[in-house]
Design an enzyme around this catalytic site. Sequence first.
Site, PDB file in Angstrom:
ATOM      1  N   GLU A  44      38.602  31.656  42.425  1.00  0.00           N
ATOM      2  CA  GLU A  44      39.459  32.742  42.905  1.00  0.00           C
ATOM      3  C   GLU A  44      40.452  32.253  43.956  1.00  0.00           C
ATOM      4  O   GLU A  44      41.605  32.674  43.972  1.00  0.00           O
ATOM      5  CB  GLU A  44      38.609  33.891  43.466  1.00  0.00           C
ATOM      6  CG  GLU A  44      37.877  34.693  42.401  1.00  0.00           C
ATOM      7  CD  GLU A  44      38.829  35.382  41.419  1.00  0.00           C
ATOM      8  OE1 GLU A  44      39.980  35.654  41.782  1.00  0.00           O
ATOM      9  OE2 GLU A  44      38.413  35.605  40.266  1.00  0.00           O
ATOM     10  N   TYR A 127      41.046  41.091  48.439  1.00  0.00           N
ATOM     11  CA  TYR A 127      40.957  40.822  46.999  1.00  0.00           C
ATOM     12  C   TYR A 127      39.804  39.858  46.687  1.00  0.00           C
ATOM     13  O   TYR A 127      38.958  40.125  45.829  1.00  0.00           O
ATOM     14  CB  TYR A 127      42.281  40.244  46.471  1.00  0.00           C
ATOM     15  CG  TYR A 127      42.086  39.615  45.124  1.00  0.00           C
ATOM     16  CD1 TYR A 127      42.028  40.404  43.983  1.00  0.00           C
ATOM     17  CD2 TYR A 127      41.861  38.241  44.993  1.00  0.00           C
ATOM     18  CE1 TYR A 127      41.775  39.850  42.745  1.00  0.00           C
ATOM     19  CE2 TYR A 127      41.607  37.677  43.760  1.00  0.00           C
ATOM     20  CZ  TYR A 127      41.563  38.477  42.640  1.00  0.00           C
ATOM     21  OH  TYR A 127      41.291  37.924  41.422  1.00  0.00           O
ATOM     22  N   ASP A 145      44.435  42.725  41.255  1.00  0.00           N
ATOM     23  CA  ASP A 145      45.461  41.688  41.318  1.00  0.00           C
ATOM     24  C   ASP A 145      46.695  42.206  40.574  1.00  0.00           C
ATOM     25  O   ASP A 145      46.722  43.362  40.136  1.00  0.00           O
ATOM     26  CB  ASP A 145      44.951  40.349  40.747  1.00  0.00           C
ATOM     27  CG  ASP A 145      44.729  40.401  39.243  1.00  0.00           C
ATOM     28  OD1 ASP A 145      44.873  41.487  38.638  1.00  0.00           O
ATOM     29  OD2 ASP A 145      44.433  39.343  38.654  1.00  0.00           O
TER      30      ASP A 145
END
Length: 361
Positions: A44, A127, A145
């Site tokens: 990520e 996020y 996202d």
Amino acid sequence: MAKTSFSVPQPQPLLAWYGRFKRDLPWRSHNGRAPSPYHTWLSEIMLQQTTVATVIPYYIRFTTRWPTVEALAQAHEDDVLKEWAGLGYYSRARNLLACARTVVADHDGIFPSDIATLKTLPGIGEYTANAIRAIAFDLPASVMDGNVERVLTRIFAIEDPINLPVNKSHLRVIASHLAPDTQCGDYAQALMELGATVCTPKNPRCTQCPWQNVCKAFSLGKTASIPVIQRKTKTPHRHAIALVIRDKTGRFLLRQRPSKGLLGGLWEPFGTAWTDEAAQFPASLQNKIEDFIRQTPDVVHVFSHFKLTTIVYRADASFDAEQALADGLIDGTWFSPDDLPALSRLSEKIIERAIQGEDAL
Ligand code: SF4
């Protein structure tokens, strides 16, 4: 006129589609097992602002060299920055190492699963915390996202500009209402996968979409105009001059940027600061300008929020670098070409341009 009614998109069709069509990506399983929080976190962080295709070789190299968070925590920063070179946003690489060390030192090498604690770790924001919670721990979290934003604005035909913070908050609320309490990781990845592979920015493949029957933009013929993006002002343009200086044995003179700020801690050739006006040849070397040969074309590098044009000069054999160092006209450390320290992609481009000039002789 009969009213068109729309249902709320349900997880099941999306999950079934994901089960059949998801891409085989290295961070989605490890030796046939679900990825660990370490693997999810690493992927990520790498995927922020970067494409999947770019990240894959970096991810494989990192997990081969540092297979666990403990191994990464023991790495030298320069090695991590070298492996990261080319992915951009070097503060992320330094945060990556700081985060690994914090997880090992403060959490016994185990990633926490609650959002608040995750967000205390270096480099982990809203996020990434949600992505780790959903994907690595299969716990409810709404992962937003750019791909998810696009899918949701089309599903609900939202025509407010997607890049304004107030509208992003609105989308987050919608996403959290839609997210199921089970199969959280698969759902989060399925939604992102749908945006990445089917509900693409241009020419979405609506005939292959598991949510076509609940998509308002599709029904209204507005898939090309949604999402709406408010245009930004023109990208600023900055300028610099870089001097590529080598000694008689071919070593490069490089200096390290301050650890804080853009490209912090990376090494670069001697040169000027980056300015809004046209760059001037370094004042300390004005009377030695004839010892330098301009390389063309200039190196243009685009950062996230500005464009930088660097005029590259290569020092001629007539330039006495040792004397200039002794006189304090330049500064830096000598490195052999086989053992260069961590360079930004920008510095690599500058050095490549100078070497091309040498080859042309
Ligand atoms: Fe996107 Fe088309 Fe699916 Fe709507 S139907 S979510 S526009 S791919």
